[in-house]
Write a protein that holds these residues in place. Sequence first.
Motif: not given
Lengths: 258, 258
Positions: A152-153, A169-173, B252-255
Amino acid sequence: MSKKPLILVTNDDGITAPGILALIEVMETLGDVVVVAPDSPQSGMGHAITINNTLHLDKVSKKGEKTLKYSCSGTPADCVKIAVNEVLDRKPDLCVSGINHGSNSSINVIYSGTMSAAIEAGIEGIPAIGFSNLNYNWEANFEASKKYVKRITKNALKHGIAEGVILNVNIPDLEEKDIKGIKVCRQARANWKEKFDKRKTPQGKDYYWLTGKFVNYDNGSDTDEWALKEGYVSVVPVQFDLTAHHYMQQLNTWQLND
Amino acid sequence: MSKKPLILVTNDDGITAPGILALIEVMETLGDVVVVAPDSPQSGMGHAITINNTLHLDKVSKKGEKTLKYSCSGTPADCVKIAVNEVLDRKPDLCVSGINHGSNSSINVIYSGTMSAAIEAGIEGIPAIGFSNLNYNWEANFEASKKYVKRITKNALKHGIAEGVILNVNIPDLEEKDIKGIKVCRQARANWKEKFDKRKTPQGKDYYWLTGKFVNYDNGSDTDEWALKEGYVSVVPVQFDLTAHHYMQQLNTWQLND
């Protein structure tokens, strides 16, 4: 002068939290990193700033360490303000906050110190992302998180983020193999049903602990809660223009000037 | 059972502030009033909540006083939570917060304890309004404010406020004859240019005071800053869905999943 991006790292769990160490590790592969983070946990601080008290800033990185690290006595929003004004010699290219130990999905964005730091950066015109892992424990495993934080970064550095927008941004455990991918989402309509745990002091006076149960009223498959439940990383674009534009016309039908 | 509306009053300047006394005075003409407000000033607390500490609640109204008043050791958002869960025997018909000593227009809504209390009520499904007077002084004159507080509150009780919307009302520091009326506005694009006042402790260690200058980048005649400058009371409808809906398509256009 390095051509690498300058990345400011902060959080709300404090500078010694495993989550921020994981975040620093990823950012060091992407740019020049400076850390300014609270000297103690600041969860639930919302967008608090310190205006009636002094702020203290201490360099905590060791001699020879490549990443400069400072601890600050203030809130997460204070950390961003003091970093930009007193620590960095130029405006950073990115500010990342986290990785928070615990969810900042849906309504939690409002109470979140992690997100308040990212939003403060956004207000100052710095592209910013807040990262949270759904595991509240200090011993949470950030291996899978690191992969998604990096992806993402890298996208944010490549595409830029529009002014006035911050990513939540949230990330599942879950283990890496069980995470299905990344979904762009809206904030689910949810809140906390508080319960106050009422106790008595040794002297017999009542006092309270705030506890509560998270209630989701919104099963939309375009929400962050849905994505996380299904095993996706959720990305919600967040803004600090709080105006409910859709309600202005309605308010103009009131008898405000009669 | 009274048929008058039940009105919860709170603020962020603390229960003894002249601003909340003016607000209570107006609300007592409109309904049954219960006050739960911080026992000390909480300005700049944003949407902080108290999760790592205990909360204390003290009845401070005197025997025979018609309005029940409680002071709470927590933040403005805590006050609303504890009022709803531990003080009131039914959900209030309205929550009002203020009258703040100082502006909560434009970006200040993010840092404001006054507005965080109103937003907390909104999250819990209670119609809510935050009131602020642009005069920061403890000796501010609230006579003109009271007239506008009453007019806006009567409208809110009559028309209701849509779920998910909270009103942010700012009142210029002018005599009643010089206030031109009420304008429904959007939040101006503005921020604070911080300046840290760096000092030395008696032991020679640096410390800082956060100060700053408010900068308005937005001269739109539909903004709260414009209205206030022109001598109007500004009313901005505020929401706690922070999603930047307009940016989802772009993201949504990001990779993100390649």
